[in-house]
Design a protein around this motif. Structure first.
Motif, PDB file in Angstrom:
ATOM      1  N   LEU A 193       0.817  -1.217   0.000  1.00  0.00           N
ATOM      2  CA  LEU A 193       0.000   0.000   0.000  1.00  0.00           C
ATOM      3  C   LEU A 193       0.850   1.266   0.000  1.00  0.00           C
ATOM      4  O   LEU A 193       0.380   2.331  -0.404  1.00  0.00           O
ATOM      5  CB  LEU A 193      -0.927   0.005   1.220  1.00  0.00           C
ATOM      6  N   PHE A 194       2.104   1.145   0.454  1.00  0.00           N
ATOM      7  CA  PHE A 194       2.918   2.340   0.671  1.00  0.00           C
ATOM      8  C   PHE A 194       4.139   2.455  -0.246  1.00  0.00           C
ATOM      9  O   PHE A 194       4.678   3.548  -0.415  1.00  0.00           O
ATOM     10  CB  PHE A 194       3.392   2.400   2.132  1.00  0.00           C
ATOM     11  N   ILE A 195       4.584   1.355  -0.818  1.00  0.00           N
ATOM     12  CA  ILE A 195       5.808   1.417  -1.614  1.00  0.00           C
ATOM     13  C   ILE A 195       5.541   2.020  -2.994  1.00  0.00           C
ATOM     14  O   ILE A 195       4.394   2.090  -3.454  1.00  0.00           O
ATOM     15  CB  ILE A 195       6.455   0.024  -1.783  1.00  0.00           C
ATOM     16  N   ASP A 196       6.614   2.429  -3.637  1.00  0.00           N
ATOM     17  CA  ASP A 196       6.559   2.857  -5.033  1.00  0.00           C
ATOM     18  C   ASP A 196       6.527   1.574  -5.871  1.00  0.00           C
ATOM     19  O   ASP A 196       7.552   0.927  -6.090  1.00  0.00           O
ATOM     20  CB  ASP A 196       7.792   3.702  -5.365  1.00  0.00           C
ATOM     21  N   ARG A 197       5.330   1.219  -6.342  1.00  0.00           N
ATOM     22  CA  ARG A 197       5.171  -0.073  -7.017  1.00  0.00           C
ATOM     23  C   ARG A 197       5.917  -0.132  -8.355  1.00  0.00           C
ATOM     24  O   ARG A 197       6.339  -1.207  -8.792  1.00  0.00           O
ATOM     25  CB  ARG A 197       3.682  -0.390  -7.202  1.00  0.00           C
ATOM     26  N   SER A 198       6.076   1.015  -9.001  1.00  0.00           N
ATOM     27  CA  SER A 198       6.837   1.017 -10.256  1.00  0.00           C
ATOM     28  C   SER A 198       8.314   0.724  -9.991  1.00  0.00           C
ATOM     29  O   SER A 198       8.967   0.000 -10.758  1.00  0.00           O
ATOM     30  CB  SER A 198       6.687   2.365 -10.966  1.00  0.00           C
ATOM     31  N   GLU A 199       8.840   1.267  -8.882  1.00  0.00           N
ATOM     32  CA  GLU A 199      10.232   0.978  -8.521  1.00  0.00           C
ATOM     33  C   GLU A 199      10.373  -0.489  -8.118  1.00  0.00           C
ATOM     34  O   GLU A 199      11.358  -1.149  -8.466  1.00  0.00           O
ATOM     35  CB  GLU A 199      10.690   1.877  -7.371  1.00  0.00           C
ATOM     36  N   ALA A 200       9.366  -0.985  -7.385  1.00  0.00           N
ATOM     37  CA  ALA A 200       9.407  -2.392  -6.969  1.00  0.00           C
ATOM     38  C   ALA A 200       9.395  -3.319  -8.186  1.00  0.00           C
ATOM     39  O   ALA A 200      10.105  -4.333  -8.220  1.00  0.00           O
ATOM     40  CB  ALA A 200       8.226  -2.694  -6.053  1.00  0.00           C
ATOM     41  N   ALA A 201       8.590  -2.973  -9.196  1.00  0.00           N
ATOM     42  CA  ALA A 201       8.517  -3.802 -10.402  1.00  0.00           C
ATOM     43  C   ALA A 201       9.821  -3.747 -11.190  1.00  0.00           C
ATOM     44  O   ALA A 201      10.217  -4.740 -11.821  1.00  0.00           O
ATOM     45  CB  ALA A 201       7.355  -3.342 -11.275  1.00  0.00           C
ATOM     46  N   SER A 202      10.510  -2.612 -11.122  1.00  0.00           N
ATOM     47  CA  SER A 202      11.757  -2.465 -11.884  1.00  0.00           C
ATOM     48  C   SER A 202      12.870  -3.364 -11.361  1.00  0.00           C
ATOM     49  O   SER A 202      13.853  -3.605 -12.064  1.00  0.00           O
ATOM     50  CB  SER A 202      12.214  -1.004 -11.847  1.00  0.00           C
ATOM     51  N   VAL A 203      12.699  -3.878 -10.142  1.00  0.00           N
ATOM     52  CA  VAL A 203      13.703  -4.777  -9.561  1.00  0.00           C
ATOM     53  C   VAL A 203      13.870  -6.023 -10.428  1.00  0.00           C
ATOM     54  O   VAL A 203      14.975  -6.553 -10.574  1.00  0.00           O
ATOM     55  CB  VAL A 203      13.320  -5.176  -8.117  1.00  0.00           C
ATOM     56  N   PHE A 204      12.764  -6.480 -11.056  1.00  0.00           N
ATOM     57  CA  PHE A 204      12.806  -7.696 -11.872  1.00  0.00           C
ATOM     58  C   PHE A 204      13.713  -7.540 -13.090  1.00  0.00           C
ATOM     59  O   PHE A 204      14.187  -8.541 -13.636  1.00  0.00           O
ATOM     60  CB  PHE A 204      11.391  -8.069 -12.331  1.00  0.00           C
ATOM     61  N   TYR A 205      13.950  -6.295 -13.515  1.00  0.00           N
ATOM     62  CA  TYR A 205      14.787  -6.054 -14.684  1.00  0.00           C
ATOM     63  C   TYR A 205      16.145  -5.483 -14.284  1.00  0.00           C
ATOM     64  O   TYR A 205      16.893  -5.005 -15.140  1.00  0.00           O
ATOM     65  CB  TYR A 205      14.077  -5.077 -15.635  1.00  0.00           C
ATOM     66  N   SER A 206      16.443  -5.563 -12.994  1.00  0.00           N
ATOM     67  CA  SER A 206      17.679  -4.989 -12.480  1.00  0.00           C
ATOM     68  C   SER A 206      18.684  -6.086 -12.127  1.00  0.00           C
ATOM     69  O   SER A 206      18.291  -7.189 -11.727  1.00  0.00           O
ATOM     70  CB  SER A 206      17.384  -4.147 -11.227  1.00  0.00           C
ATOM     71  N   PRO A 207      19.975  -5.796 -12.248  1.00  0.00           N
ATOM     72  CA  PRO A 207      20.993  -6.773 -11.826  1.00  0.00           C
ATOM     73  C   PRO A 207      20.985  -6.984 -10.303  1.00  0.00           C
ATOM     74  O   PRO A 207      21.617  -7.922  -9.824  1.00  0.00           O
ATOM     75  CB  PRO A 207      22.312  -6.135 -12.288  1.00  0.00           C
ATOM     76  N   ASP A 208      20.269  -6.133  -9.564  1.00  0.00           N
ATOM     77  CA  ASP A 208      20.200  -6.267  -8.106  1.00  0.00           C
ATOM     78  C   ASP A 208      19.122  -7.245  -7.664  1.00  0.00           C
ATOM     79  O   ASP A 208      18.933  -7.439  -6.453  1.00  0.00           O
ATOM     80  CB  ASP A 208      19.934  -4.894  -7.456  1.00  0.00           C
ATOM     81  N   LEU A 209      18.398  -7.848  -8.615  1.00  0.00           N
ATOM     82  CA  LEU A 209      17.353  -8.817  -8.256  1.00  0.00           C
ATOM     83  C   LEU A 209      17.917  -9.945  -7.411  1.00  0.00           C
ATOM     84  O   LEU A 209      17.299 -10.373  -6.424  1.00  0.00           O
ATOM     85  CB  LEU A 209      16.704  -9.384  -9.529  1.00  0.00           C
ATOM     86  N   PHE A 210      19.098 -10.429  -7.782  1.00  0.00           N
ATOM     87  CA  PHE A 210      19.735 -11.517  -7.024  1.00  0.00           C
ATOM     88  C   PHE A 210      19.930 -11.131  -5.561  1.00  0.00           C
ATOM     89  O   PHE A 210      19.653 -11.915  -4.659  1.00  0.00           O
ATOM     90  CB  PHE A 210      21.078 -11.879  -7.648  1.00  0.00           C
ATOM     91  N   TRP A 211      20.392  -9.883  -5.321  1.00  0.00           N
ATOM     92  CA  TRP A 211      20.651  -9.440  -3.951  1.00  0.00           C
ATOM     93  C   TRP A 211      19.346  -9.274  -3.171  1.00  0.00           C
ATOM     94  O   TRP A 211      19.315  -9.530  -1.965  1.00  0.00           O
ATOM     95  CB  TRP A 211      21.439  -8.138  -3.968  1.00  0.00           C
ATOM     96  N   MET A 212      18.293  -8.851  -3.850  1.00  0.00           N
ATOM     97  CA  MET A 212      16.983  -8.733  -3.193  1.00  0.00           C
ATOM     98  C   MET A 212      16.479 -10.105  -2.751  1.00  0.00           C
ATOM     99  O   MET A 212      15.957 -10.268  -1.637  1.00  0.00           O
ATOM    100  CB  MET A 212      15.973  -8.084  -4.146  1.00  0.00           C
TER     101      MET A 212
END
Length: 285
Positions: A193-212
């Motif tokens: 309800l509170f997070i930036d959902r577009s930023e959260a979705a961008s994690v899937f296309y980021s090299p940092d997904l593994f670290w998450m």
């Protein structure tokens, strides 16, 4: 059996400390604290749900209520912790979070679950003095920590205390896997309800997904499983003491990986908090 139980708790605390360091690393990469918190809990939910499916538990209203209380505690703890790290350092945030036993004590006083004594008030006083030294609150605005970092660090400790109470009372009505599944499910709903959902979705296309994903496995899924397994084999007091491995591990991660340094005064404050909380835990047994 006791040694094995303590080993599980130590490993869980070590993983929690590493997760604090991973959170600090992801903050340095530019990710929002709420997004980092969301992935820590959401990935943890997937891990705990697998545990629940292998060992299902019957649900009831008291279990649901206290598990939701625990979930609110988890949400506050994760979010406040990472905000505090972003406003100061991993070592300071992790140690502030471990003021949780003091908040448990104060809540017990307020609701008359426990009787106050001189020793307990002295413990609270010493921990407050340690907080002042650790955060260097007398020079807020310096490089040590901001007022927001101080407040959210203590908020993480208060939220941790809420989780402790919620989990304790929920345990009277069900099994840990059911409690944690409900708690982390509620956590995920709250944070969505509170997070930036577009930023959260961008994690899937980021090299940092593994670290998450690694953050969620270490910081929630595997660590909570190990902690619960350890509690079944040792006393809560012993578990709370050896869990002090977390702020030590987090501090070392900050020092070695992120080059975060503490002053002599801050180290003294950290020592006062950890020692006094340990003594309090022993006394409570």
């Amino acid at each position: 059996m006791r040694v094995g139980g303590l080993g599980f708790v130590i490993l869980a605390a070590f993983l929690w400390g590493i997760s604090g360091g991973l959170g600090g690393f992801l903050l340095d990469m530019g990710w929002d604290p709420l997004v980092i918190s969301f992935y820590r809990g959401a990935v943890g939910l997937v891990c705990i749900l697998i545990w629940f499916l292998f060992q299902p538990t019957r649900l009831n209203k008291p279990l649901l209520f206290w598990s939701i209380v625990a979930g609110i505690g988890v949400a506050g703890n994760f979010i406040f912790y990472f905000v505090s790290i972003s406003e100061g350092s991993i070592a300071v945030a992790a140690t502030l979070m471990y003021t949780a036993p003091i908040f448990v004590l104060l809540i017990s006083f307020i609701f008359r679950l426990e009787q106050a004594s001189l020793f307990k008030w002295l413990a609270i006083g010493f921990v407050m003095a340690g907080v002042v030294l650790l955060t260097e609150v007398y020079s807020i605005g310096s490089d040590s920590i901001s007022m927001l970092g101080l407040v959210t660090g203590l908020g993480a400790g208060l939220s941790y205390a809420m989780f402790i109470f919620g989990f304790k009372y929920a345990s009277r009505h069900g099994q840990p896997q059911g409690i944690l599944t409900i708690a982390f499910l509620f956590f995920t709903i709250i944070t969505l309800l509170f997070i930036d959902r577009s930023e959260a979705a961008s994690v899937f296309y980021s090299p940092d997904l593994f670290w998450m994903i690694l953050l969620g496995i270490f910081g929630s899924g595997l660590s909570f499983f190990l902690y619960v397994a350890g509690l079944r084999r040792t006393s809560p007091t012993s578990a709370s003491i050896v869990a002090m491995v977390e702020p030590v591990t987090a501090s070392l991660f900050g020092l070695i990986v992120l080059s975060e340094l503490l002053t002599v005064t801050q180290l003294g404050g950290m020592g006062i908090i950890l020692v006094k909380v340990t003594i309090l835990s022993l006394k409570q047994s």
